[in-house]
Motif scaffolding. Structure first.
Motif, short mmCIF file in Angstrom:
data_model
loop_
_atom_site.label_atom_id
_atom_site.label_comp_id
_atom_site.label_asym_id
_atom_site.label_seq_id
_atom_site.Cartn_x
_atom_site.Cartn_y
_atom_site.Cartn_z
N PRO A 174 0.89 -1.12 -0.04
CA PRO A 174 0.04 -0.03 -0.12
C PRO A 174 0.84 1.26 0.03
CG PRO A 174 -0.08 -0.94 2.25
CD PRO A 174 0.84 -2.02 1.29
N ARG A 175 0.15 2.13 -0.57
CA ARG A 175 1.12 3.58 -0.77
C ARG A 175 0.52 4.47 0.68
NH1 ARG A 175 0.46 6.18 -6.34
NH2 ARG A 175 -1.82 5.87 -5.83
N PRO A 176 1.42 4.96 1.13
CA PRO A 176 0.83 6.02 2.23
C PRO A 176 -0.17 7.04 1.70
CG PRO A 176 3.22 5.93 1.84
CD PRO A 176 2.72 5.31 0.84
N ALA A 177 -0.83 7.26 3.01
CA ALA A 177 -1.74 8.26 2.64
C ALA A 177 -1.51 9.45 2.34
CB ALA A 177 -2.57 8.38 4.17
N SER A 178 -0.08 10.16 2.60
CA SER A 178 0.38 11.23 2.45
C SER A 178 0.52 11.47 0.92
CB SER A 178 1.45 11.61 2.87
OG SER A 178 2.48 10.61 3.09
N LEU A 179 0.78 10.30 0.23
CA LEU A 179 1.09 10.31 -1.13
C LEU A 179 -0.03 9.74 -1.90
CD1 LEU A 179 4.38 8.40 -1.23
CD2 LEU A 179 4.03 10.81 -1.21
N GLY A 180 -1.24 9.91 -1.54
CA GLY A 180 -2.74 9.50 -2.14
C GLY A 180 -3.36 8.39 -1.70
N GLY A 192 15.98 8.03 -8.71
CA GLY A 192 16.04 9.30 -8.05
C GLY A 192 14.94 9.67 -6.92
N ARG A 193 13.90 8.88 -7.03
CA ARG A 193 12.61 8.88 -6.08
C ARG A 193 12.83 8.23 -4.68
NH1 ARG A 193 7.35 8.81 -9.58
NH2 ARG A 193 7.62 10.55 -11.02
N ARG A 194 12.14 8.53 -3.98
CA ARG A 194 12.17 7.93 -2.59
C ARG A 194 10.58 7.36 -2.36
NH1 ARG A 194 15.20 12.28 -1.18
NH2 ARG A 194 17.23 11.95 -0.26
N ILE A 195 10.62 6.03 -1.99
CA ILE A 195 9.32 5.32 -1.58
C ILE A 195 9.40 4.89 -0.32
CG2 ILE A 195 9.17 4.38 -4.06
CD1 ILE A 195 10.03 1.70 -3.10
N SER A 196 8.07 4.88 0.31
CA SER A 196 7.89 4.66 1.60
C SER A 196 7.28 3.17 1.80
CB SER A 196 7.08 5.63 2.47
OG SER A 196 6.77 5.07 3.71
N VAL A 197 7.88 2.25 2.37
CA VAL A 197 7.30 0.95 2.56
C VAL A 197 7.35 0.68 3.98
CG1 VAL A 197 7.85 -1.44 1.86
CG2 VAL A 197 8.31 0.24 0.30
N TYR A 198 5.95 0.71 4.49
CA TYR A 198 5.71 0.20 5.92
C TYR A 198 6.67 1.38 6.69
CZ TYR A 198 3.02 -3.57 3.81
OH TYR A 198 2.44 -4.32 3.27
N SER A 199 6.61 2.54 6.83
CA SER A 199 7.28 3.68 7.25
C SER A 199 8.94 3.59 6.97
CB SER A 199 6.98 3.39 8.84
OG SER A 199 5.62 3.63 9.04
N ARG A 200 9.40 2.67 6.33
CA ARG A 200 10.82 2.74 6.05
C ARG A 200 10.96 3.12 4.48
NH1 ARG A 200 15.18 0.14 8.39
NH2 ARG A 200 13.78 -1.11 9.42
N VAL A 201 11.91 4.37 4.56
CA VAL A 201 12.08 5.17 3.09
C VAL A 201 13.25 4.60 2.34
CG1 VAL A 201 12.55 7.22 2.05
CG2 VAL A 201 11.50 7.20 4.26
N PHE A 202 12.97 3.88 1.19
CA PHE A 202 14.09 3.56 0.33
C PHE A 202 14.15 4.71 -0.73
CE2 PHE A 202 12.17 -0.07 2.23
CZ PHE A 202 13.22 -0.95 2.31
N ARG A 203 15.45 4.76 -1.35
CA ARG A 203 15.84 5.61 -2.46
C ARG A 203 16.44 4.74 -3.50
NH1 ARG A 203 16.65 11.03 -3.67
NH2 ARG A 203 18.37 11.11 -5.36
N LEU A 204 15.78 5.08 -4.53
CA LEU A 204 15.78 4.24 -5.97
C LEU A 204 17.28 4.97 -6.66
CD1 LEU A 204 12.45 3.58 -7.18
CD2 LEU A 204 13.73 2.11 -5.55
#
Length: 627
Positions: A174-180, A192-204
């Motif tokens: 699931p995508r966080p509520a802050s991102l829609g 170059g983007r960051r994704i949040s997976v269960y409150s852990r941020v990953f940078r691609l």
């Protein structure tokens, strides 16, 4: 009074007009009148069982609505309608065997086993450690296009002390509520983007080649270039320093220290005095050998002495009796042996620091370089073994070597000097009394009057030689070759002998000319002049066809085997096919034919006029022979 016909129960069922006698009773056709069952049970519930094949349930057709329904991965759990049995599914599969891929494919079929791979990292905090406050952990993010699921995996590093492997199992993240809100799709993953997976941020920070090509096709834009993985304190501490830089820095500091000590009144320190006092008269002895692979070389044995007092090496040569070598006892005079030998082009020039062989470099079974020679150590004495046992804890081995077998190098005969024949010159080298070479008298008697004559022209691209014509003859008795020029008016060249009759060598092979090397279409070099053979007399052609096993260009069976792929094109031809057209047809199919092979086919399956140099082949006869 009316007539009454008597019937029996059996005759009543039959023809009532036939008497009840043997041979008059017709056969009865019995049928199965059992009542069939019409109720059946299927996985979806009770249903009516079809009575015949025509009454079977109509199979649904695959259309857009069905594909949209199958696009949902939860369609398997839909119980609103009866599910199909295995027989029905099998019939559906057989009916759609030729249309198993619809024009509008569902996601699970169109993107089956298509995975997008991104390189990412996340920053993990490190507590209660004065050397580092965070650590960078590299991961791989996989996005499965068939169902929109994702998986995060961390590559395993040996002896890392961290539990690695699958970080997040494969499922729709699931995508966080802050991102829609919603679920992550492939549009959300970019370098170059960051994704949040269960409150852990990953940078691609990167993607593979297939992922980049997919985004260019699907979204029409190109991804940024891959980024470098950030360096943390833990990884930076593991990077080794440059050994040459550290060694040069230490040498500079030591040299400056010694200079300052001498400048204030100190004396020069003898660094090797302690080594000399402890190791005086202690010598390591090794048995070595060197294999000389030159023309007249052999195996040579040496005794190597290593002086522990000053790290010098001495090598003594062990020569056997009658070795044929100069009796020099010393191969390497006692001196330090460098690993990096260097010769200064002029006195006083700077040299690189020497690398001297040490005891730890001398191991039995290994090799060392001495003046460009690979010296093999194969044994040592008892004192050397005890020294290595106490100094390095190493048990030196003793290798048993086999002496190479002595080989006699046969001397070569001197080259031909031009006087007489080569056989006569060779006989003078084999013995003091010259003997005439043996000749094949049986061949000379059998083929004494047989000569193959060919018409030739010069193939040297000289304009003055275009009109000149020659006769090239080879005598089968002794394989001698002669060339004569035919008279041509206003050519400026006289007729007569061009090359006298004698055995001649082929410059291309370096061997004597053989009769099978002469055929129409060949180019031979005689007396440094290239001759192109354009024709032959009838006697030569007949002889070559009679001895087709020796002359491959006159072997009809071998030529037909090469042309086995021309059967169909020849069947389409009618009448005679010219030799040039037949040769062109064969070359188009990768089968080269020479002029003599075309002539052989025309003599067997067509016609050939030697006077005009024209050849033609009957296409029907040749196609029939190729069957």
């Amino acid at each position: 009074m009316a007539t009454v016909t008597l019937t029996t129960p059996r005759s009543a069922r039959a023809n009532p007009g036939a008497p009840f006698l043997p041979g008059f009773v017709p056969h009865e056709l019995r049928t199965n009148n059992a009542k069939q069952q019409t109720l059946a049970y299927a996985p979806g519930g009770e249903t009516d069982k079809p009575l015949t094949a025509r009454q079977k349930m109509a199979l649904p057709k695959i259309d857009l609505s069905v594909l949209e329904h199958l696009n949902n991965p939860f369609h398997r759990y839909d119980l609103s309608s009866r599910s199909f049995t295995h027989d029905e599914k099998r019939e559906m599969k057989d009916s759609a065997r030729n249309t198993y891929r619809p024009s509008l494919q569902p996601a699970w079929l169109k993107h089956d086993r298509h995975v997008l791979r991104f390189y990412a990292y996340f920053q993990e905090a490190v507590h209660e450690n004065p050397k580092e406050s965070f650590r960078i952990r590299a991961c791989n993010v996989y996005f499965y296009l068939e169902d929109g699921t994702m998986m995060v995996s961390e590559p395993k590093v040996e002896n890392s002390g961290i539990t690695q492997g699958t970080f997040v199992k494969r499922h729709r993240i699931p995508r966080p509520a802050s991102l829609g809100g919603g679920m992550y799709g492939f549009e959300d993953l970019q370098v170059g983007r960051r994704i949040s997976v269960y409150s852990r941020v990953f940078r691609l920070i990167g993607a593979d080649a297939y992922t980049r090509s997919f985004y260019e096709t699907a979204l029409g834009h190109e991804m940024p270039e891959n980024e470098e993985l950030p360096m943390d304190s833990f990884s930076a501490a593991d990077l080794p320093d440059d050994e040459e830089l550290v060694s040069a820095r230490r040498a500079t500091l030591q040299e400056a220290k010694e200079y300052n000590e001498i400048a204030v009144g100190g004396c020069c320190r003898n660094e090797k005095l302690q080594q000399y006092l402890e190791n005086d008269r202690k010598v390591l002895r090794f048995n070595t050998f060197w294999d000389d692979h030159t023309k007249y070389g052999s195996r040579k044995y040496y005794t190597m002495h290593y002086y522990l007092a000053d790290d010098t090496i001495e090598m003594l040569e062990n020569l056997p009796r009658n070795a044929g070598c100069a009796p020099y006892p010393i191969f390497w005079r006692r001196s330090p042996l460098r690993k990096n030998p260097y010769i200064a082009p002029a006195p006083g020039m700077l040299e690189p620091p020497p690398l001297i062989y040490k005891p730890e470099d001398l191991i039995v079974g290994e090799t060392i370089d001495v003046l460009g020679r690979e010296i093999v150590l194969y044994d040592c004495d008892d004192f050397t073994r005890s020294f290595y046992q106490s100094y390095m804890g190493l048990e030196q081995a003793s290798i048993k070597i086999d002496h190479p077998a002595l080989t006699h190098v046969k001397l070569r005969y001197p080259p031909y000097n031009g006087f007489g024949s080569e056989e006569d010159s060779l006989a003078s080298c084999k013995g003091l009394v010259c003997k005439p070479p043996r000749r094949d008298e049986q061949k000379e008697l059998a083929d004494a009057d047989k000569v193959l004559r060919f018409e030739a022209v010069l193939a040297d691209d000289v304009e003055e030689n275009e009109t000149r014509r020659f006769v090239v003859a080879i005598w089968l008795g002794d394989d001698s070759v002669g060339v004569w020029e035919i008279k041509q008016r206003n050519s400026g060249h006289s007729e007569g002998k061009f090359a006298s009759k004698s055995r001649k060598k082929n410059p291309a092979t370096g061997k004597w000319f053989k009769p099978e090397e002469f055929y129409i279409g060949a180019t031979v070099a005689i007396s440094a002049s290239p001759f192109h053979l354009k024709g032959a007399d009838e006697k030569a052609l007949c002889y070559m066809e009679e001895h087709s096993s020796q002359f491959a260009v006159s072997n009809v069976d071998a030529i037909l085997f090469k042309l086995r792929g021309l059967k169909e094109p020849l069947q389409k031809q009618s009448g005679f096919v010219s030799g040039a057209d037949l040769k062109k047809m064969a070359e188009e199919r990768g089968v080269p034919l020479c002029e003599h092979e075309v002539l052989t086919l025309s003599r067997r399956f067509g016609r050939y006029v030697w006077i005009f140099g024209k050849a033609a082949v009957d296409a029907a006869k040749l196609a029939q022979a190729l069957e």
